[in-house]
Enzyme design. Structure first.
Site, short mmCIF file in Angstrom:
data_model
loop_
_atom_site.label_atom_id
_atom_site.label_comp_id
_atom_site.label_asym_id
_atom_site.label_seq_id
_atom_site.Cartn_x
_atom_site.Cartn_y
_atom_site.Cartn_z
N LYS A 41 0.84 -1.20 0.00
CA LYS A 41 0.00 0.00 0.00
C LYS A 41 0.88 1.25 0.00
O LYS A 41 1.94 1.28 0.61
CB LYS A 41 -0.89 -0.01 1.25
CG LYS A 41 -1.82 -1.23 1.33
CD LYS A 41 -2.46 -1.36 2.69
CE LYS A 41 -1.45 -1.63 3.78
NZ LYS A 41 -2.05 -1.92 5.09
N THR A 58 -7.07 9.47 8.78
CA THR A 58 -6.73 8.22 8.09
C THR A 58 -6.48 7.09 9.09
O THR A 58 -5.77 6.14 8.79
CB THR A 58 -5.48 8.41 7.21
OG1 THR A 58 -4.42 8.92 8.05
CG2 THR A 58 -5.73 9.34 6.05
N GLY A 106 -6.89 3.79 10.78
CA GLY A 106 -7.53 2.52 10.43
C GLY A 106 -7.67 2.26 8.95
O GLY A 106 -8.39 1.34 8.55
N THR A 107 -6.97 3.02 8.11
CA THR A 107 -7.10 2.81 6.66
C THR A 107 -6.65 1.40 6.25
O THR A 107 -7.29 0.75 5.42
CB THR A 107 -6.31 3.86 5.85
OG1 THR A 107 -5.00 3.93 6.39
CG2 THR A 107 -6.97 5.21 5.89
N GLY A 108 -5.54 0.95 6.84
CA GLY A 108 -5.01 -0.37 6.48
C GLY A 108 -5.95 -1.48 6.91
O GLY A 108 -6.19 -2.45 6.16
N CYS A 109 -6.50 -1.37 8.13
CA CYS A 109 -7.44 -2.39 8.62
C CYS A 109 -8.66 -2.44 7.72
O CYS A 109 -9.14 -3.51 7.33
CB CYS A 109 -7.89 -2.06 10.05
SG CYS A 109 -6.55 -2.00 11.24
N1 ADP Z 1 -4.74 10.21 2.01
C1 ADP Z 1 -5.19 9.14 1.34
N2 ADP Z 1 -5.99 9.30 0.25
C2 ADP Z 1 -6.45 8.23 -0.45
N3 ADP Z 1 -6.15 6.95 -0.12
C3 ADP Z 1 -5.37 6.72 0.95
C4 ADP Z 1 -4.85 7.80 1.74
N4 ADP Z 1 -4.09 7.26 2.75
C5 ADP Z 1 -4.14 5.92 2.59
N5 ADP Z 1 -4.89 5.59 1.51
C6 ADP Z 1 -5.22 4.23 1.04
O1 ADP Z 1 -5.59 3.50 2.20
C7 ADP Z 1 -5.10 2.15 2.13
C8 ADP Z 1 -4.19 1.92 3.32
O2 ADP Z 1 -2.94 2.51 3.05
P1 ADP Z 1 -1.80 2.86 4.10
O3 ADP Z 1 -2.16 4.13 4.78
O4 ADP Z 1 -0.52 2.86 3.34
O5 ADP Z 1 -1.86 1.65 5.11
P2 ADP Z 1 -1.75 1.57 6.72
O6 ADP Z 1 -3.02 2.16 7.28
O7 ADP Z 1 -1.62 0.10 6.96
O8 ADP Z 1 -0.54 2.35 7.11
C9 ADP Z 1 -4.40 2.05 0.77
O9 ADP Z 1 -5.29 1.54 -0.19
C10 ADP Z 1 -4.03 3.51 0.44
O10 ADP Z 1 -3.90 3.71 -0.94
C1 LIG Z 2 -6.11 -2.62 17.44
C2 LIG Z 2 -5.43 -1.99 16.28
N1 LIG Z 2 -5.11 -2.72 15.22
C3 LIG Z 2 -4.48 -2.16 14.16
C4 LIG Z 2 -4.15 -0.81 14.18
C5 LIG Z 2 -3.42 -0.20 13.03
O1 LIG Z 2 -4.35 0.09 12.10
P1 LIG Z 2 -4.06 0.71 10.66
O2 LIG Z 2 -5.19 0.36 9.79
O3 LIG Z 2 -2.70 0.34 10.20
O4 LIG Z 2 -4.17 2.23 10.91
P2 LIG Z 2 -3.35 3.22 11.82
O5 LIG Z 2 -3.58 2.94 13.25
O6 LIG Z 2 -1.94 3.04 11.38
O7 LIG Z 2 -3.95 4.52 11.45
C6 LIG Z 2 -4.52 -0.07 15.30
N2 LIG Z 2 -4.25 1.24 15.37
N3 LIG Z 2 -5.15 -0.67 16.36
#
Ligand code: ADP
Ligand SMILES: Cc1ncc(COP(=O)(O)OP(=O)(O)O)c(N)n1
Length: 272
Positions: A176, A210, A212-215
């Site tokens: 991602k 943003t 929890g975007t990854g979850c």
């Molecule tokens: N500012 C943003 N605008 C649009 N899509 C986003 C944005 N930030 C993250 N994403 C999307 O959200 C998903 C999670 O990405 P990312 O943030 O890299 O993961 P994580 O939450 O695990 O750190 C991906 O599909 C990414 O392209």
């Molecule tokens: C309980 C718990 N699990 C996973 C995460 C991390 O989530 P993620 O979607 O990578 O988003 P961010 O926390 O990095 O914004 C979490 N925070 N808590």
């Protein structure tokens, strides 16, 4: 009537509701999938960050998986925060015991606020025990660096990292792009199926909400697989789901707020 698709999340609880088990179950529900959970740890968390982590004993996670797997059944499962090597081993044992193949591994390591959600000594177990069981693994860029051992700067580095991650046994990978060049106006998620690469290019939304975007992305992917979607189609739907969820943010909390899990369904409703 055909049976509803069923998805299981094995992850930590986020009291703030934006990530972890809570985000996963909301996402499953929005995509018309019956959601179940096996909790690995309870985090004390809001939009300002994680202030404490209470891991459960690995037996507790294992028994929850056994309970739902042996009764309700599981079409696809995802893993999120697993915290320790013991929990990773227990989850892997259950995946093997049930012969589950639709396994999405979101290799959660660090929350956006900087709190550690995986013990450093558990990285080896994640790589060597869980990755070989993964149908799709969904690292962000820092997680891809840890798993591949590479420093990732360019798109070519990402491709090399994806190959190395697949070499551990994962069938497919999505690296991602959320953490790359945050001043730019596009985001590239890179999908690799072991042979070919697909770049999923999206518009970067300028927002601090943003959390929890990854979850949410990996839960949407899991829900689509549970319904029988092909891997790349499931990845595309997950991208559309998270794009809508970020775009129509809820503006909650004083820090990194959650995304809007209702948004994708409303978008579909509007286009019908
Ligand atoms: N500012 C943003 N605008 C649009 N899509 C986003 C944005 N930030 C993250 N994403 C999307 O959200 C998903 C999670 O990405 P990312 O943030 O890299 O993961 P994580 O939450 O695990 O750190 C991906 O599909 C990414 O392209
Ligand atoms: C309980 C718990 N699990 C996973 C995460 C991390 O989530 P993620 O979607 O990578 O988003 P961010 O926390 O990095 O914004 C979490 N925070 N808590």
């Amino acid at each position: 009537m055909s049976r509803i698709a069923r998805a299981l999340t094995v992850a930590g609880s986020d009291s703030g509701g934006g990530a972890g088990i809570q985000a996963d179950l909301k996402t499953f529900q929005e995509l018309n999938v019956y959601g179940m959970s096996a909790i690995t740890a309870v985090t004390v968390q809001n939009t300002l960050g994680v202030t404490n982590v209470y891991p459960l004993p690995s037996e507790a996670t294992s028994e929850q998986i056994e309970a739902v797997g042996s009764d309700l059944g599981v079409d696809a499962l995802k893993t999120g925060m697993l915290f320790s090597a013991d929990i990773i081993e227990a989850v892997a044992d259950q995946i093997r015991a049930f012969s589950w193949t639709q396994v999405v591994v979101d290799p959660v390591m660090v929350a956006k606020g900087g709190a550690s959600l995986l013990q450093p000594e558990a990285v080896r177990a994640l790589r060597e025990v869980l990755l070989p069981l993964a149908y799709i693994v969904t690292p962000n860029l820092p997680e891809a660096e840890v798993l591949s051992g590479l420093s990732i700067r360019t798109l070519e580095d990402r491709r090399e990292a994806a190959k190395r991650i697949c070499a551990y046994g994962a069938r497919q990978v999505v690296i991602k792009g959320g953490h790359a060049d945050e001043s730019g106006d596009r985001i590239v998620d890179l999908y690799y199926d072991g042979e070919a690469f697909t770049e999923l290019v999206g518009r970067r939304i300028p927002t601090r909400h943003t959390h929890g975007t990854g979850c949410t992305f990996s839960a949407a992917l899991t829900a689509e697989l549970a319904k029988g979607a092909l891997a790349l189609d499931a990845v595309r739907t997950a991208r559309a789901f998270i794009q809508a969820a970020i775009e129509q943010g809820l503006e909650l909390g004083q820090g990194h707020g959650p995304t809007n899990h209702f948004a994708y369904r409303r978008l579909l409703g509007a286009s019908r």
